[in-house]
Design an enzyme around this catalytic site. Structure first.
Site, PDB file in Angstrom:
ATOM      1  N   HIS A   5       0.813  -1.220   0.000  1.00 54.29           N
ATOM      2  CA  HIS A   5       0.000   0.000   0.000  1.00 54.29           C
ATOM      3  C   HIS A   5       0.847   1.271   0.000  1.00 54.29           C
ATOM      4  CE1 HIS A   5      -2.627   2.955   2.369  1.00 54.29           C
ATOM      5  NE2 HIS A   5      -3.198   2.839   1.201  1.00 54.29           N
ATOM      6  N   HIS A  41       0.480  10.904  -1.801  1.00 52.88           N
ATOM      7  CA  HIS A  41      -0.772  10.723  -1.065  1.00 52.88           C
ATOM      8  C   HIS A  41      -1.107  11.967  -0.258  1.00 52.88           C
ATOM      9  CE1 HIS A  41      -3.728   9.351   1.836  1.00 52.88           C
ATOM     10  NE2 HIS A  41      -3.924   8.271   1.109  1.00 52.88           N
TER      11      HIS A  41
END
Length: 273
Positions: A5, A41
């Protein structure tokens, strides 16, 4: 598929694959003209992770290409699937098609090396908003106009907004998609989420008329939640700790039933027991 991830820096590719991932997920942010800009992110992100690692998107693609091109010094045979988590929330709905076109051109040039011995990983375009379904047509259109429609064989799709399964099916219908579908379900590791929708997705996958080929669950960091996801019948688990998922897959209860996918396992084919 053990899916690492938030792999947004080139150095993290080695790190996650060495921990046991055969797939990675990378965040893609867009500028105001719908160009893919950074693998980034930002804050907030998962508990226990640094949210701010980044590369320029095209530079990340070059690093990824090296990691997935046989014969390259950075090659990882095990890394076979990449999920691009497309942060299209910054775009207007009418920019989705442009974002798809620009994304395809970036990948063609920097990852697929213009069709000349580029990276070999399968790619999933993960879109957070059903209204942005035109991104898919834009992507396909650009690859076709650049003379490489065959690369669509390497591309699959995911709508990642945890929408109702029927609504997702409808978005694919509008997008003209009839295969290569991964269905995600999940929530940040800071919160708990049940497996009800995962079970619905698995039931759709296993029905004779479902639209889903593979189901993955995110973000799973603990042994027990890994077991629960495997018991629900998922095809992929996205995790911050690939070694935890790898350990569980080695437990006797799972060893006989699951194995880690290789390049020869077609990620667009529904697995039949």
């Amino acid at each position: 598929w053990i899916m690492g991830h938030m792999v947004n820096a080139i150095a993290q590719i080695d790190e996650f694959v060495n921990l046991g991932a055969n797939s990675i997920e990378t965040d893609v942010s867009f500028d105001s003209s719908a160009n893919p800009e950074y693998t980034y992110h930002g804050v907030p992100c998962d508990c226990g992770r640094t949210c701010t690692k980044w590369e320029h998107f095209n530079e990340f693609l070059k690093g990824l290409r090296k990691a997935t091109t046989p014969g390259d010094s950075k090659y990882h045979e095990k890394l076979v699937l990449v999920v691009f988590d497309l942060k299209t929330g910054s775009l207007y709905d009418n920019q989705a098609s442009d974002a798809g076109k620009k994304l395809a051109k970036s990948l063609l040039q920097n990852y697929w090396n213009n069709g000349n011995n580029g990276g070999r990983a399968y790619i999933v375009l993960s879109i957070p908003n059903l209204a942005h379904y035109k991104l898919i047509a834009g992507f396909k259109e650009a690859l076709t106009s650049e003379g490489h429609p065959e690369l669509m064989d390497k591309v699959g799709y995911d709508f990642s907004g945890n929408d109702d399964i029927g609504d997702v099916a409808n978005a694919y219908k509008k997008a003209g998609v009839t295969g290569h579908v991964w269905q995600s379900d999940g929530i940040t590791n800071c919160l708990l989420r049940g497996l009800d929708r995962v079970r619905k997705a698995v039931a759709n996958r296993d029905s004779s008329n479902g639209y889903i080929n593979k189901v993955y669950y995110w973000t799973v960091d603990k042994r027990q939640s890994t077991r629960d996801a495997l018991d629900a019948g998922v095809d992929g688990i996205m995790t911050n700790y690939p070694d935890v998922v790898a350990d569980v897959l080695n437990e006797s209860a799972y060893k006989a039933k699951f194995r880690i996918a290789s390049y020869d396992d077609n990620p667009w084919e529904t697995f039949k027991n």
